[in-house]
Design a protein around this motif. Structure first.
Motif, PDB file in Angstrom:
ATOM      1  N   ALA A   1      25.568  29.707  19.698  1.00  0.00           N
ATOM      2  CA  ALA A   1      26.379  30.675  20.423  1.00  0.00           C
ATOM      3  C   ALA A   1      25.561  31.410  21.477  1.00  0.00           C
ATOM      4  O   ALA A   1      24.485  31.937  21.186  1.00  0.00           O
ATOM      5  N   ARG A   2      26.073  31.462  22.683  1.00  0.00           N
ATOM      6  CA  ARG A   2      25.380  32.155  23.768  1.00  0.00           C
ATOM      7  C   ARG A   2      26.341  32.376  24.928  1.00  0.00           C
ATOM      8  O   ARG A   2      27.431  31.826  24.972  1.00  0.00           O
ATOM      9  N   ARG A   3      25.906  33.170  25.878  1.00  0.00           N
ATOM     10  CA  ARG A   3      26.667  33.416  27.098  1.00  0.00           C
ATOM     11  C   ARG A   3      25.979  32.750  28.286  1.00  0.00           C
ATOM     12  O   ARG A   3      24.756  32.674  28.358  1.00  0.00           O
ATOM     13  N   VAL A   4      26.808  32.282  29.213  1.00  0.00           N
ATOM     14  CA  VAL A   4      26.373  31.840  30.538  1.00  0.00           C
ATOM     15  C   VAL A   4      27.178  32.689  31.509  1.00  0.00           C
ATOM     16  O   VAL A   4      28.412  32.636  31.496  1.00  0.00           O
ATOM     17  N   THR A   5      26.525  33.479  32.349  1.00  0.00           N
ATOM     18  CA  THR A   5      27.224  34.540  33.075  1.00  0.00           C
ATOM     19  C   THR A   5      26.898  34.546  34.571  1.00  0.00           C
ATOM     20  O   THR A   5      26.180  33.680  35.078  1.00  0.00           O
ATOM     21  N   GLY A   6      27.414  35.566  35.218  1.00  0.00           N
ATOM     22  CA  GLY A   6      27.121  35.778  36.627  1.00  0.00           C
ATOM     23  C   GLY A   6      25.701  36.242  36.878  1.00  0.00           C
ATOM     24  O   GLY A   6      25.310  36.456  38.027  1.00  0.00           O
ATOM     25  N   LEU A   7      24.922  36.379  35.813  1.00  0.00           N
ATOM     26  CA  LEU A   7      23.519  36.789  35.926  1.00  0.00           C
ATOM     27  C   LEU A   7      22.555  35.660  35.580  1.00  0.00           C
ATOM     28  O   LEU A   7      21.345  35.797  35.749  1.00  0.00           O
ATOM     29  N   THR A   8      23.078  34.534  35.096  1.00  0.00           N
ATOM     30  CA  THR A   8      22.256  33.411  34.644  1.00  0.00           C
ATOM     31  C   THR A   8      21.728  32.603  35.833  1.00  0.00           C
ATOM     32  O   THR A   8      22.505  32.243  36.709  1.00  0.00           O
ATOM     33  N   PRO A   9      20.435  32.271  35.865  1.00  0.00           N
ATOM     34  CA  PRO A   9      19.914  31.421  36.957  1.00  0.00           C
ATOM     35  C   PRO A   9      20.477  30.006  36.855  1.00  0.00           C
ATOM     36  O   PRO A   9      20.542  29.427  35.771  1.00  0.00           O
ATOM     37  N   PHE A  10      20.866  29.440  37.994  1.00  0.00           N
ATOM     38  CA  PHE A  10      21.402  28.094  38.069  1.00  0.00           C
ATOM     39  C   PHE A  10      20.614  27.254  39.068  1.00  0.00           C
ATOM     40  O   PHE A  10      20.168  27.758  40.111  1.00  0.00           O
ATOM     41  N   LYS A  11      20.496  25.991  38.764  1.00  0.00           N
ATOM     42  CA  LYS A  11      19.853  25.038  39.654  1.00  0.00           C
ATOM     43  C   LYS A  11      20.912  24.373  40.535  1.00  0.00           C
ATOM     44  O   LYS A  11      21.957  23.943  40.042  1.00  0.00           O
ATOM     45  N   LEU A  12      20.650  24.314  41.839  1.00  0.00           N
ATOM     46  CA  LEU A  12      21.511  23.536  42.726  1.00  0.00           C
ATOM     47  C   LEU A  12      21.005  22.100  42.746  1.00  0.00           C
ATOM     48  O   LEU A  12      19.798  21.857  42.870  1.00  0.00           O
ATOM     49  N   VAL A  13      21.914  21.142  42.600  1.00  0.00           N
ATOM     50  CA  VAL A  13      21.552  19.727  42.690  1.00  0.00           C
ATOM     51  C   VAL A  13      22.505  19.043  43.650  1.00  0.00           C
ATOM     52  O   VAL A  13      23.601  19.521  43.918  1.00  0.00           O
ATOM     53  N   GLY A  14      22.073  17.902  44.174  1.00  0.00           N
ATOM     54  CA  GLY A  14      22.931  17.154  45.072  1.00  0.00           C
ATOM     55  C   GLY A  14      22.631  17.405  46.535  1.00  0.00           C
ATOM     56  O   GLY A  14      21.624  18.017  46.900  1.00  0.00           O
ATOM     57  N   VAL A  15      23.530  16.969  47.380  1.00  0.00           N
ATOM     58  CA  VAL A  15      23.285  16.839  48.820  1.00  0.00           C
ATOM     59  C   VAL A  15      22.955  18.164  49.513  1.00  0.00           C
ATOM     60  O   VAL A  15      22.188  18.189  50.486  1.00  0.00           O
ATOM     61  N   ALA A  16      23.487  19.281  49.029  1.00  0.00           N
ATOM     62  CA  ALA A  16      23.279  20.557  49.730  1.00  0.00           C
ATOM     63  C   ALA A  16      22.106  21.356  49.206  1.00  0.00           C
ATOM     64  O   ALA A  16      21.689  22.341  49.830  1.00  0.00           O
ATOM     65  N   ALA A  17      21.538  20.950  48.074  1.00  0.00           N
ATOM     66  CA  ALA A  17      20.453  21.731  47.465  1.00  0.00           C
ATOM     67  C   ALA A  17      19.263  21.852  48.402  1.00  0.00           C
ATOM     68  O   ALA A  17      18.800  20.862  48.976  1.00  0.00           O
ATOM     69  N   GLY A  18      18.792  23.071  48.591  1.00  0.00           N
ATOM     70  CA  GLY A  18      17.605  23.318  49.407  1.00  0.00           C
ATOM     71  C   GLY A  18      17.800  23.198  50.900  1.00  0.00           C
ATOM     72  O   GLY A  18      16.837  23.299  51.662  1.00  0.00           O
ATOM     73  N   THR A  19      19.037  23.029  51.342  1.00  0.00           N
ATOM     74  CA  THR A  19      19.293  22.827  52.772  1.00  0.00           C
ATOM     75  C   THR A  19      19.653  24.137  53.472  1.00  0.00           C
ATOM     76  O   THR A  19      19.943  25.152  52.832  1.00  0.00           O
ATOM     77  N   LYS A  20      19.682  24.056  54.773  1.00  0.00           N
ATOM     78  CA  LYS A  20      20.076  25.204  55.585  1.00  0.00           C
ATOM     79  C   LYS A  20      21.492  25.653  55.250  1.00  0.00           C
ATOM     80  O   LYS A  20      21.822  26.844  55.346  1.00  0.00           O
ATOM     81  N   SER A  21      22.337  24.711  54.829  1.00  0.00           N
ATOM     82  CA  SER A  21      23.747  25.002  54.552  1.00  0.00           C
ATOM     83  C   SER A  21      23.922  26.015  53.438  1.00  0.00           C
ATOM     84  O   SER A  21      24.942  26.714  53.380  1.00  0.00           O
ATOM     85  N   VAL A  22      22.943  26.085  52.520  1.00  0.00           N
ATOM     86  CA  VAL A  22      22.982  27.070  51.431  1.00  0.00           C
ATOM     87  C   VAL A  22      21.820  28.046  51.574  1.00  0.00           C
ATOM     88  O   VAL A  22      21.336  28.619  50.612  1.00  0.00           O
TER      89      VAL A  22
END
Length: 555
Positions: free
Chosen positions: A168-189
């Motif tokens: 049992a745990r929470r995943v919230t608006g404060l949890t760090p998330f990894k971006l993956v896929g075509v836009a990760a690390g790009t100027k677009s984000v």
């Protein structure tokens, strides 16, 4: 059994529907590209393939209760503010999508993921005085996202939450998330590889590798209030409920828009296909096809399939899927004869500047789809695949801009029944309105008898007023697809005041239906005078969104 006198829907699943005995809820399970049946073959009676005769459908109601047919009961499994684990984490607000993950194959003990869609000024963080304070923002973000809770059915047949769970745990608006896929690390984000939190979590889906996908929908207000980069929200999120060490991630290849849910299946060639709706007026229907093939032996490693592939949008006039590529968008915008659709309200020069890379397509998916000729529709929300024939169903909730006040459900037929096809046909399966007894269809699911279940989402501001008066509160409906009442909607549940019912999900044996009761008392303006007090728990002074477990199904 009461006589059914409602008019039939415009059309129905068809003669092949009896084959739906192999279908489980929503996606079902896929093995080497084929649908595998794990659900019960008797939900309301042994091998009946019908609903009629196994529950007496209820009438519309305006009561402040969750009403079920005679013989069915529910227990509140978790409500807003309940402690869910030893760390003292609490269940979030406005629960929506639910998905049950059996522990060691059990129908009586498992993990339940629950989305939390949005916060509340009245019941959560208090009224704003100018801008929200830092504490109010943090509380708002914490109450959104998702909850993982462990649930079990005791010897009395009652469902409870196990707060001693190691999962049992929470995943919230404060949890760090990894971006993956075509836009990760790009100027677009704005060059981000890691972003803060998930919120506005509406519906979602289960992957073939036993993780969950949660969808960020109406993220704009929360991201603005919290001063967060809006390009970091509006994505599909992946979480492994059994493994807290799995790095939670946002899949940018699936596009950024107001996601409702995902429905995952396999093409005939073994590629992963993900259907998605965009819950806003004049929005499109999407599907993603992976570049690589699904390999069951790889388990969770198949998540990489969601990072590379092609995103498509549906052109319903031509019955074709349109690939959303930067080359196609730039070619059109460079054509002197091309006129930007008025729906976008943007100048060609601004769009040329916006679309420079494929990452820009991912971040601005709706604009790209409209530019390339995809069809704007009437709030395409939940999408579900029928495993017995690979058709898929879309709940178009409504669109008063087009005079579609009560919404409809559309059934799509991929060419050659291949989810990877580039051509399709479609039909109107059901239309909301007085003739069908419901308005604003939202989440959909199937049971193993071939019945379609839908919950409704009449806005609380419209409920029990004007042309919505006859429907009463929001509800849940079951649509038989064979037998004497084929095509008729039977009401199975009625929601409390101001609430909607969301996230229906059966245990694998269909002995229990989990259901979220969202935003009871939403029209409350004075916390001392709530419009609802559901679930009417002793000592409560406010209503509480909650997840319930419904039992009473025949065996």
């Amino acid at each position: 059994m009461e006589n059914i006198d409602r008019r039939k829907f415009l059309s129905y699943l068809g003669k092949g529907t009896a084959a739906l005995a192999v279908a489980s809820t929503g996606l079902g399970s896929f093995v080497e590209g084929k649908a595998g049946a794990t659900a019960a073959s008797h939900l309301f009676g042994y091998k009946t393939n019908k609903v009629s005769g196994y529950f007496s459908h209820i009438a519309p109601s305006t009561e402040d209760r969750l009403i079920l047919p005679q013989g069915y009961t529910y227990q509140v499994v978790a409500a807003y503010g309940d402690v869910i684990n030893k760390s003292g984490d609490t269940f979030g607000f406005n629960n929506d999508f639910t998905v049950y993950f059996p522990i060691e194959g059990s129908n009586k003990r498992g993990l339940l993921w629950v989305n939390h869609e949005y916060s509340s000024e009245v019941f959560v963080h208090g009224k704003k005085v100018g801008k929200l304070t830092k504490a109010q923002i943090e509380k708002s973000l914490y109450t959104q996202g998702g909850s993982i809770i462990e649930v079990f059915r005791n010897e009395k047949g009652e469902w409870k939450m196990d707060t001693s769970s190691k999962y049992a745990r929470r995943v919230t608006g404060l949890t760090p998330f990894k971006l993956v896929g075509v836009a990760a690390g790009t100027k677009s984000v704005n060059y981000a590889n890691t972003v803060q939190g998930t919120f506005a979590n509406c519906s979602g889906g289960m992957t073939l590798w036993n993780t969950l996908l949660s969808c960020e929908e109406n993220f704009e207000e929360t991201s603005a209030e919290a001063g967060l980069d809006p390009t970091h929200y509006g994505w599909v999120v992946e979480v492994d409920p059994f493994d807290s060490k799995f790095e939670v991630r946002k899949h940018t290849a699936l596009g950024r828009f107001n996601h409702e849910n995902t429905a995952m299946g396999l093409s005939k060639g073994g590629k992963v296909v993900v259907y998605m709706g965009d819950d806003k007026k004049d929005a499109c229907i999407y599907k993603f096809i992976s570049s690589g093939n699904y390999a069951p032996s790889l388990g969770r490693a198949n998540t990489k399939l969601l990072t590379e592939g092609t995103l498509y949008a549906a052109d319903m006039k031509k019955g074709k899927w349109v690939a959303l590529t930067i080359e196609a968008v730039q070619k059109l915008l460079s054509d002197s004869n091309y006129k930007v659709p008025a729906l976008l309200g943007k100048k060609k020069e601004d769009l040329k500047a916006l679309f420079q890379t494929q990452a820009d397509i991912a971040v601005n998916t709706h604009d790209a789809a409209i530019i390339l000729g995809a069809t704007p529709t009437d709030r395409p929300e939940d999408i579900e695949i029928c495993p017995f024939d690979n058709t898929f169903f879309v709940a178009h909730t409504n669109n008063d801009n087009h005079g579609n006040i009560h919404g409809h459900i559309t059934r799509f037929f991929e060419k050659d029944s291949d989810l990877g096809a580039m051509e399709f046909d479609f039909e109107i399966f059901a239309a909301g309105g007085r003739q069908s007894g419901f308005s604003a269809p939202d989440n959909l699911t199937f049971d193993s008898n071939g019945n379609l279940w839908t919950v409704t989402d009449i806005s609380s501001s419209s409920m029990n007023k004007g042309v919505h008066t006859s429907f009463g509160n929001n509800g849940m409906f079951v649509i038989p697809t064979s037998g004497s009442n084929i095509g008729n909607a039977l009401q199975f549940a009625s929601a409390p005041i101001d609430a909607e019912l969301t996230g229906p999900w059966f245990t694998p044996d269909e002995s229990t239906l989990f259901l979220a009761v969202q935003h009871p008392g939403e029209n409350t303006t004075d916390i001392n005078k709530p419009t609802s007090m559901w679930p009417h728990r002793t000592g409560d002074k406010i209503p509480r969104p909650a997840v319930v477990a419904i039992t009473g199904f025949a065996f």
